[in-house]
Design a protein around this motif. Structure first.
Motif, short mmCIF file in Angstrom:
data_model
loop_
_atom_site.label_atom_id
_atom_site.label_comp_id
_atom_site.label_asym_id
_atom_site.label_seq_id
_atom_site.Cartn_x
_atom_site.Cartn_y
_atom_site.Cartn_z
N GLU A 188 0.81 -1.21 0.00
CA GLU A 188 0.00 0.00 0.00
C GLU A 188 0.85 1.26 0.00
N ASP A 189 2.00 1.22 0.67
CA ASP A 189 2.82 2.42 0.79
C ASP A 189 4.25 2.02 1.16
N ILE A 190 5.22 2.77 0.62
CA ILE A 190 6.61 2.63 1.01
C ILE A 190 7.10 4.03 1.36
N THR A 191 7.63 4.17 2.59
CA THR A 191 8.08 5.45 3.08
C THR A 191 9.55 5.36 3.47
N PHE A 192 10.32 6.38 3.12
CA PHE A 192 11.74 6.46 3.43
C PHE A 192 11.92 7.61 4.41
N THR A 193 12.54 7.33 5.58
CA THR A 193 12.70 8.36 6.60
C THR A 193 14.16 8.58 6.97
N ASP A 194 14.43 9.79 7.44
CA ASP A 194 15.73 10.20 7.95
C ASP A 194 15.48 10.76 9.34
N ASN A 215 13.39 9.78 11.53
CA ASN A 215 11.93 9.79 11.67
C ASN A 215 11.23 10.91 10.89
N LYS A 216 11.95 11.64 10.07
CA LYS A 216 11.35 12.65 9.19
C LYS A 216 11.17 12.02 7.81
N TYR A 276 18.43 6.07 8.92
CA TYR A 276 17.59 5.95 7.73
C TYR A 276 16.80 4.65 7.81
N LYS A 277 15.50 4.74 7.50
CA LYS A 277 14.64 3.55 7.53
C LYS A 277 13.71 3.54 6.32
N VAL A 278 13.31 2.35 5.94
CA VAL A 278 12.25 2.15 4.95
C VAL A 278 11.10 1.47 5.68
N HIS A 279 9.89 2.01 5.51
CA HIS A 279 8.69 1.46 6.14
C HIS A 279 7.78 0.97 5.01
#
Length: 77
Positions: free
Chosen positions: A8-14, A16-17, A57-60
């Motif tokens: 449904e969605d892929i989000t990339f954060t730095d 937590n932003k 850095y994370k991918v959700h």
């Protein structure tokens, strides 16, 4: 389990932003020539700034299976 799921969605954060989030996918050809149903996600990574030392850095990935949504997060090193 080998079951098919819907991303449904892929989000990339730095730290937590949110740097980018993609949730409208289609079938297409990825940059490496392979067919994918997550097009154009990988193209979103190109052209950005390099990683900064000390940042997290994370991918959700939010996906749906049997009517329920789940989110898995992965730290990038």
């Amino acid at each position: 389990s080998g079951d098919k799921v819907t991303v449904e969605d892929i989000t990339f954060t730095d730290n937590n932003k949110t740097l980018m989030s993609v949730g409208d996918f289609e079938e297409g050809i990825a940059e490496d020539g392979e067919e994918t149903v997550l097009y154009p996600f990988s193209a979103e990574f190109y052209g950005g700034d390099g990683p900064k030392k000390g940042h997290i850095y994370k991918v959700h990935v939010t996906w749906k299976d049997k009517g329920k949504s789940h989110t898995d997060s992965f730290r990038l090193k």
